[in-house]
Design an enzyme around this catalytic site. Sequence first.
Site, PDB file in Angstrom:
ATOM      1  CB  THR A  95      -5.464  17.073  23.925  1.00  0.00           C
ATOM      2  OG1 THR A  95      -4.641  18.051  24.547  1.00  0.00           O
ATOM      3  CG2 THR A  95      -5.333  17.198  22.415  1.00  0.00           C
ATOM      4  CE  LYS A 170      -1.812  19.832  23.265  1.00  0.00           C
ATOM      5  NZ  LYS A 170      -2.416  19.390  24.519  1.00  0.00           N
ATOM      6  CE  LYS A 238      -5.586  11.884  23.877  1.00  0.00           C
ATOM      7  NZ  LYS A 238      -5.690  13.320  24.260  1.00  0.00           N
TER       8      LYS A 238
END
Length: 284
Positions: A95, A170, A238
């Site tokens: 990701t 995502k 993150k």
Amino acid sequence: MRVGVVGLGIMGGPMAMHLHKAGLLAAVYNRTRSKAEPFEKMGVYVAQSPADLARRVDVVIVMVSDAPDVEHVLFGPGGVVEGARPGLVVVDMSTNSPEWARRFAERLARLGVEFLDAPVTGGQKGAVEGTLTIMVGGSEELFKRLLPVFQAFGRNIVYVGPVGYGQAMKLVNQVVVALNTVAMVEGLRLAKALGLDMEKVAQVLTGGAARSGSIELYLPKLLRGDLSPGFKAAHLKKDLGYVMEFANKTNLPLPATALALELYKKMVERGLGELGIHALGEIY
């Protein structure tokens, strides 16, 4: 198709195992070699570098932590590009962000290497059970060609658009996961303060309108006192950072996401980033 997997962590290891069971796994590589030893015992080639792996396969799956790690795997010393040839396919299942995906695709295209961004959701449980949701960006023709690869470890496989759209989808998913998790943690804190029976709280939350993936995956672990990661808090921090980077650049107000990012930043600052995302209550 000969498939190689770079990155055998919480997610990549189980995904590679499903590929092996499907007869598709030809090689693996992991920076810490000990994680590759179970595959070596099963007769899978353990590559000395990503370049070595790339020379032996048709499809390279990358499953590492963040964009700089992907960049190093692809373009660093001993990286995939050193073993690449026209027609090789790289699938980034980590990701990061749409911008990084497009950047990777452009650099690889100069060498005749095709690229898909295909991040996953479902956590360690989904990886182990082979039931991941996979969001795929890139050429639709290439997506169709690689469907048997994705079907080895995924159940809900969705083509979402051109390169970068997999990462975009995502990030949407991660916002909803984060906010559901914050809601769950705060709801449980309120329940404890009110003196409610936590087993009965769980019965209500898993059966009514509050039901969510976070409730189903993480509430049982919280009730057992199990804070181990199905997905690490540091990784969610993150991901939310990429979301807010886009939001700030485009003046898109996402106040709840901004709050969630601050909470997960606090977890990481306090040395709790390796715990699961459901361990958020530890900072309250």
